[in-house]
Design a protein around this motif. Structure first.
Motif: not given
Length: 278
Positions: A195-200, A209-215, A228-234
């Motif tokens: 679901d993160l992929i869909l949100a991205v 602009p966006f970033g990710v918080i891993i809870n 996130c590393a592959d997609e260059n997402i902070p």
């Protein structure tokens, strides 16, 4: 500055993050709970109620003495909210988007608009945080008009946090539109990653602009980190899977208020977002 807190799925801790970010700002701030089908930010902010305001949308009402059953209104409506089969039209209020088009195209001018209530906006004060939440009426079908009404309450002189509905549907798009930055909250599980992929994909389509918080970091695997590393997402922060956080949550307590060490994490998220938005 407008920061939206969103997630591709429910249950990731999105509201927990939003209320704690508001608390960590430590200044006058508006928190808009745009999850109008199930607002719950108020559970963590024991604020005093300030006001309640009804929200309505205009829906068509037919004057039987003028209607000739031509069906122009029915042919115009893309949402099938008004239907005519050579007789006086039937109006399905919960499907109406309130655009007013049927009234414009009606040859005998047999349609006028009346207000149809869809919910309320409630305002609370909790210290430096002003919480504005929308609450849909039971049975109401469309969230976006109520979300837009909530967002009209924004005070652009102070920071604004938007607690978005979960998912990637129309209510989410309505909430995110106009945001300066989107914090996507996820969890380290296969469902969280899916679901993160869909949100991205959604925020990229909106060019935000966006970033990710891993809870609950540590409760699953590292696939979210690899993605996130592959997609260059902070990755803005990783909040650990800590039992004491869950216990505080169950009591309706703010994590950053009860545990100062976690407040530092939320302050870092705010600083990181501010830097990336400049």
């Amino acid at each position: 500055m407008i920061i939206a807190v969103a997630s591709g799925k429910g249950g990731t801790g999105k509201t927990t993050i939003a209320v704690n970010l508001a608390y960590a700002l430590d200044r006058d701030v508006q928190l808009l709970d745009c999850d109008v089908e199930e607002p719950n930010a108020q559970l963590f902010l024991k604020g005093a109620p300030l006001s309640t305001e009804e929200v309505t949308i205009p829906i068509p009402q037919i004057d039987a003495s003028l209607c000739n059953g031509c069906g122009e209104c029915s042919r115009f409506c893309e949402y099938n909210a008004i239907v005519s089969y050579g007789t006086m039209p039937l109006v399905f209020a919960d499907m109406c988007h309130g655009c007013g088009g049927c009234m414009k195209v009606c040859p005998p001018q047999a349609i006028r608009e009346v207000d149809h209530r869809i919910g309320v906006i409630e305002t609370f004060s909790a210290g430096k945080i002003t919480l504005i939440q929308g609450k849909m009426d039971i049975g109401a079908a469309m969230a976006p008009p109520l979300i837009r009404a909530v967002k009209q309450k924004t005070d652009n002189r102070i920071p604004i946090l938007l607690d978005a509905p979960p998912g990637t549907s129309c209510p989410v798009i309505t909430t995110l539109r106009g945001a300066d930055f989107v914090a996507l909250v996820t969890e380290p599980t296969p469902f969280g990653l899916n679901d993160l992929i869909l949100a991205v994909e959604t925020v990229r389509e909106m060019d935000l602009p966006f970033g990710v918080i891993i809870n609950r970091s540590g409760s699953g695997d590292a696939r979210v980190n690899f993605y996130c590393a592959d997609e260059n997402i902070p990755i803005l922060a990783e909040i650990p899977d800590d039992r004491k956080i869950a216990e505080a949550y169950s009591r309706g307590e703010l994590i950053g208020k009860v545990f100062p060490e976690y407040r530092l994490i939320f302050e870092k998220i705010i600083n990181d977002i501010t830097t990336r938005s400049d």
